[in-house]
Scaffold this motif. Structure first.
Motif, short mmCIF file in Angstrom:
data_model
loop_
_atom_site.label_atom_id
_atom_site.label_comp_id
_atom_site.label_asym_id
_atom_site.label_seq_id
_atom_site.Cartn_x
_atom_site.Cartn_y
_atom_site.Cartn_z
N THR A 187 0.82 -1.22 0.00
CA THR A 187 0.00 0.00 0.00
C THR A 187 0.85 1.26 0.00
N TYR A 188 2.07 1.19 0.51
CA TYR A 188 2.92 2.38 0.53
C TYR A 188 3.56 2.66 -0.83
N VAL A 189 3.54 1.68 -1.72
CA VAL A 189 4.12 1.84 -3.05
C VAL A 189 3.09 2.35 -4.04
N MET A 190 1.84 1.96 -3.88
CA MET A 190 0.80 2.28 -4.85
C MET A 190 0.33 3.72 -4.69
N PRO A 191 0.17 4.44 -5.79
CA PRO A 191 -0.23 5.84 -5.69
C PRO A 191 -1.70 6.04 -5.39
N SER A 192 -2.51 5.00 -5.48
CA SER A 192 -3.95 5.18 -5.33
C SER A 192 -4.35 5.56 -3.91
N VAL A 193 -3.57 5.19 -2.91
CA VAL A 193 -3.91 5.53 -1.53
C VAL A 193 -3.96 7.05 -1.38
N ASN A 194 -2.94 7.72 -1.84
CA ASN A 194 -2.90 9.18 -1.72
C ASN A 194 -3.85 9.86 -2.68
N VAL A 195 -4.05 9.29 -3.86
CA VAL A 195 -4.96 9.89 -4.84
C VAL A 195 -6.39 9.85 -4.33
N LEU A 196 -6.82 8.73 -3.78
CA LEU A 196 -8.20 8.63 -3.29
C LEU A 196 -8.43 9.55 -2.10
N ARG A 197 -7.47 9.66 -1.22
CA ARG A 197 -7.61 10.60 -0.10
C ARG A 197 -7.68 12.04 -0.60
N SER A 198 -6.89 12.35 -1.61
CA SER A 198 -6.90 13.71 -2.16
C SER A 198 -8.22 14.01 -2.86
N LEU A 199 -8.76 13.02 -3.57
CA LEU A 199 -10.05 13.22 -4.23
C LEU A 199 -11.16 13.49 -3.22
N VAL A 200 -11.19 12.74 -2.14
CA VAL A 200 -12.20 12.95 -1.11
C VAL A 200 -12.02 14.32 -0.46
N TYR A 201 -10.78 14.70 -0.20
CA TYR A 201 -10.53 16.01 0.40
C TYR A 201 -10.98 17.13 -0.53
N LEU A 202 -10.63 17.04 -1.81
CA LEU A 202 -11.01 18.09 -2.74
C LEU A 202 -12.52 18.19 -2.91
N GLU A 203 -13.20 17.07 -2.82
CA GLU A 203 -14.65 17.12 -2.98
C GLU A 203 -15.34 17.75 -1.78
N PHE A 204 -14.84 17.49 -0.58
CA PHE A 204 -15.52 17.97 0.62
C PHE A 204 -14.81 19.11 1.33
N ALA A 205 -13.78 19.69 0.73
CA ALA A 205 -13.02 20.74 1.42
C ALA A 205 -13.86 21.99 1.66
N ASN A 206 -14.63 22.41 0.70
CA ASN A 206 -15.41 23.63 0.83
C ASN A 206 -16.89 23.35 1.05
N ALA A 207 -17.21 22.15 1.49
CA ALA A 207 -18.61 21.77 1.65
C ALA A 207 -19.20 22.46 2.88
N VAL A 208 -20.40 22.95 2.70
CA VAL A 208 -21.14 23.56 3.80
C VAL A 208 -22.40 22.74 4.00
N HIS A 209 -22.56 22.20 5.18
CA HIS A 209 -23.70 21.35 5.47
C HIS A 209 -24.65 22.08 6.41
N GLU A 210 -25.92 21.87 6.21
CA GLU A 210 -26.91 22.46 7.10
C GLU A 210 -26.94 21.68 8.40
N PRO A 211 -27.10 22.38 9.52
CA PRO A 211 -27.16 21.66 10.79
C PRO A 211 -28.46 20.88 10.91
N CYS A 212 -28.41 19.84 11.71
CA CYS A 212 -29.61 19.03 11.94
C CYS A 212 -30.55 19.79 12.87
N ASP A 213 -31.84 19.68 12.61
CA ASP A 213 -32.82 20.32 13.46
C ASP A 213 -33.15 19.39 14.62
N ASP A 214 -33.39 19.97 15.77
CA ASP A 214 -33.79 19.16 16.92
C ASP A 214 -35.22 18.69 16.73
N ALA A 215 -35.47 17.45 17.09
CA ALA A 215 -36.83 16.91 17.00
C ALA A 215 -37.70 17.55 18.08
N GLU A 216 -38.86 17.97 17.70
CA GLU A 216 -39.75 18.62 18.68
C GLU A 216 -40.79 17.67 19.17
#
Length: 104
Positions: free
Chosen positions: A75-104
Motif C-alpha cells: 500500500t505504501y508503493v501504490m499511488p492510489s492511496v494518496n490519490v483517493l484521499r486527495s479526491l475525497v478532500y477536494l470534494e468535501f473541502a469547501n462543503a457547507v452542510h446544514e445543521p440538523c434540526d432538533d426533533a420537537e
C-alpha cells in the motif's frame, strides 16, 4: 446540483489529479507491454493484477491498519492511496452542510 450538491470550484484540481493518476497507470501498462513484447496478453494480465490490488489495498474496502504486514507494504508503493484521499478532500473541502434540526 440538486442530487449530490457537488461543488465545482475544485473541478480543475480534481480533473488534474485524475488525469495524472490515469497517466501513471497508462505509463505502467506501456512499460509492461515493452517488457513482454512477445506476449501482450500476459502484460495486460500483469497490469490488471496490479490494478485489482490497487483498489483492494487502497483503503476503500479494508482499512490499511487491518491488512497483514507483507501486503500492507504494497500500500505504501501504490499511488492510489494518496490519490483517493486527495479526491475525497477536494470534494468535501469547501462543503457547507446544514445543521440538523432538533426533533420537537
Amino acid at each position: 446540483m440538486a442530487i449530490s450538491g457537488f461543488d465545482f470550484s475544485n473541478g480543475g484540481q480534481l480533473f488534474a489529479l485524475l488525469a495524472g493518476w490515469a497517466y501513471v497507470y497508462e505509463s505502467l501498462a506501456d512499460f509492461l507491454a515493452t517488457l513482454k513484447r512477445d506476449n501482450i496478453v500476459q502484460a495486460f494480465a500483469f497490469f490488471l493484477l496490479f490494478l485489482i490490488h490497487t483498489f483492494l489495498y487502497s483503503g476503500i474496502f479494508i482499512q490499511i491498519g487491518h491488512i497483514i504486514m507483507p501486503f500492507r507494504a504494497v500500500t505504501y508503493v501504490m499511488p492510489s492511496v494518496n490519490v483517493l484521499r486527495s479526491l475525497v478532500y477536494l470534494e468535501f473541502a469547501n462543503a457547507v452542510h446544514e445543521p440538523c434540526d432538533d426533533a420537537e
